[in-house]
Design an enzyme around this catalytic site. Structure first.
Site, PDB file in Angstrom:
ATOM      1  CB  SER A 130      -0.919   0.021   1.219  1.00 42.73           C
ATOM      2  OG  SER A 130      -1.665   1.226   1.206  1.00 42.73           O
ATOM      3  CE  LYS A 184      -3.133  -2.290  -0.233  1.00 41.62           C
ATOM      4  NZ  LYS A 184      -3.731  -2.210  -1.491  1.00 41.62           N
ATOM      5  CG  HIS A 187      -4.864  -0.879   3.842  1.00 43.36           C
ATOM      6  ND1 HIS A 187      -5.098  -0.357   2.582  1.00 43.36           N
ATOM      7  CD2 HIS A 187      -4.093   0.037   4.477  1.00 43.36           C
ATOM      8  CE1 HIS A 187      -4.499   0.812   2.465  1.00 43.36           C
ATOM      9  NE2 HIS A 187      -3.881   1.078   3.604  1.00 43.36           N
ATOM     10  CG  ASN A 188      -7.171  -1.553  -0.596  1.00 44.04           C
ATOM     11  OD1 ASN A 188      -6.167  -1.310   0.062  1.00 44.04           O
ATOM     12  ND2 ASN A 188      -7.149  -1.660  -1.902  1.00 44.04           N
ATOM     13  CD  GLU A 191      -7.530   3.025  -0.110  1.00 42.75           C
ATOM     14  OE1 GLU A 191      -6.445   2.522   0.224  1.00 42.75           O
ATOM     15  OE2 GLU A 191      -7.943   3.006  -1.286  1.00 42.75           O
TER      16      GLU A 191
END
Ligand code: 6PG
Length: 476
Positions: A130, A184, A187-188, A191
């Site tokens: 990222s 990940k 994480h997105n 986000e």
């Protein structure tokens, strides 16, 4: 003979090229290959002097230029291209070589590739990366998943390439199989929630208080001084401040239709599969979908006219109220995201170290924020519990913000401004802080039409009422 490279990078679009440059700048020998050799020439022509690169024009030459056991980062489009590149590499690899997929691959694909390559004695690491283009070059946050042994081979390289916070690299071994890509993905998802919350705050300032973009930019810049200090808040103020060639704020000319590549949707889908109440991220995904219905929205605006709210004069108290609503909603989004990771870790047997995850998200990545120190501290101290909202710091922060949070959501509803992430967060909070909710009625209904049974508060067991017979209750 030329010294063998420490690592290879295959796929030299901007992310791959920047990761290769990053590794070379840190002193590692980097073998590079791209299907279209012109890109390789371009990279070497423009940046060859930044470090020790070994360019190749064929896959056999590329593989032969890397020290054994070979470690090859592939940076190609997620999906079928990853499988294709793996097949192209396979005939040239030897037992113990390592393929690292640094793209945004779906974790189930990574699970499949991990086992497929294991059968062929090749190690596979699915590594979430990222930080966008700049992060790839200057220091991203990295989430590698695979075997520990494979990670040990690349650890000295990736921990040097990663962003550093307080002397610690934003890279750590995540777990086996597709766990790196899973982390990940979440994480997105976070986000998505973070950005949705920011746009809701922006909408309130713009629509309820009539502020122009530069004035809103000033508010976000001010918020950088407190608990909201984060990369996304910082770039929000940069985007709002930008004046384009027409002399007007650029943001006012950008089409209000959010696109997406899939990671947020995958996060929500996985939460549904695991039964995790991941409302903030899921609302953020739906808000993007609704933004995409532009023609329908234009039509609906005509059919359901809504008098524009009379613009209110903004006060510092109003600004603080929106800030509190944003912060409390953000805490909910992160608490849900970490609970999601906790459940996934148990379900998939990954033993995720969530304190480390919070730590490696503190720098390099898109959701990097001061706030993540609090989450890391809670996990490190062993007080994070099943839900971060119940932990002292977050409980106090949310309780303090609660009156303003309610006020802002109430105002938005009254004025007809959609705040799906603010309002779903407070609905989740209100649902969470009630020991007894209304699902008793729901269970009664299920039992009525489908004999699905229910539990009772006053005795153990499962029961069914013969609703359409004699009305008596039986043990089920
Ligand atoms: C990152 C970003 C990166 C990418 C997103 C955009 O962590 O560096 O998340 O991976 O910008 O995938 O996702 P959408 O196109 O779905 O918004």
């Amino acid at each position: 003979m030329q010294q063998l490279a420490d690592i290879g990078v295959l796929g030299l679009a901007v992310m791959g090229a920047n990761l290769a440059r990053n590794a070379a700048r840190k002193g590692f020998g980097v073998a590079v290959f791209n299907r279209n050799g012109a890109r390789t020439d371009e990279l070497i022509g423009e940046h060859g002097s930044e470090g020790r690169f070994t360019p190749s024009k064929t896959i056999p030459d590329f593989v032969a230029s890397i020290a054994k056991p070979r470690a090859i980062i592939i940076m190609v489009k997620a999906g079928q291209p990853v499988d294709q590149v793996i097949e192209e590499l396979l005939p040239h690899l030897e037992t113990g070589d390592i393929i690292i997929d640094g793209g945004n691959s779906l974790y189930t694909d990574t699970n499949r590739r991990f086992h497929y390559l294991k059968e062929r004695d090749i190690k596979f690491i699915g590594m979430g990366v990222s930080g966008g283009e700049e992060g790839a070059l200057e220091g991203p946050s990295m989430m590698p998943g695979g075997t520990r042994e494979a990670y040990a081979r690349i650890e000295p390289i990736v921990t040097k390439m990663a962003a550093q916070v307080d002397g610690e690299p934003c890279c750590a071994y995540i777990g086996t199989e597709g766990s790196g890509h899973y982390v990940k993905m979440v994480h997105n998802g976070i986000e998505y929630a973070d950005m949705q919350l920011i746009t809701e705050a922006y909408d309130l300032f713009k629509t309820v208080y009539g502020l122009e973009a530069p004035a809103i930019a000033d508010i976000f810049a001010e918020w950088m001084k407190g608990d909201l200090d984060s990369y996304l808040i910082d770039i929000t103020s940069a985007v709002l401040r930008k004046i384009d060639s027409t002399g007007k704020p650029l943001v006012d000319s950008i089409v209000d239709e959010a696109e997406q590549k899939g990671t947020g949707r995958w996060t929500a889908q996985s939460a549904l599969d695991l039964g995790v109440p991941l409302t903030s991220i899921t609302e953020a995904v739906f808000a993007r979908a609704l933004s995409g219905r532009r023609a329908q929205r234009a039509e609906a605006e005509k059919l359901f006219p809504h008098a524009a709210p009379a613009k209110r004069q903004i006060t510092q108290a109003d600004i603080d109220a929106v800030k509190d609503a944003l912060y409390a909603s953000k805490i909910v989004a992160y608490a849900q995201g970490f609970e999601h990771l906790t459940v996934a870790s148990e379900q998939f047997g990954w033993d995720l170290k969530l304190g480390e995850v919070a730590s490696l998200w503190r720098g390099g990545c898109i959701i990097r924020a001061r706030f993540l120190n609090r989450i890391r501290d809670a996990y490190d101290a062993g007080v994070a519990g099943p839900n971060l909202l119940l932990q002292d710091y977050f409980r106090d922060a949310v309780s303090k913000a609660e009156p303003n949070w309610r006020k802002v959501v109430g105002l938005a509803i009254e004025q007809g401004i959609p705040v799906p992430a603010f309002s779903s967060s407070i609905a989740y909070y209100d649902g969470l802080r009630r020991a007894r909710g209304p699902a008793n009625l729901l269970q009664g209904l299920r039992d009525y039409f489908g004999a699905h049974t229910y539990g009772r508060l006053d005795k153990p067991g499962k029961f069914h009422t013969r609703w359409s017979q004699d009305g008596s209750e039986i043990d089920a």
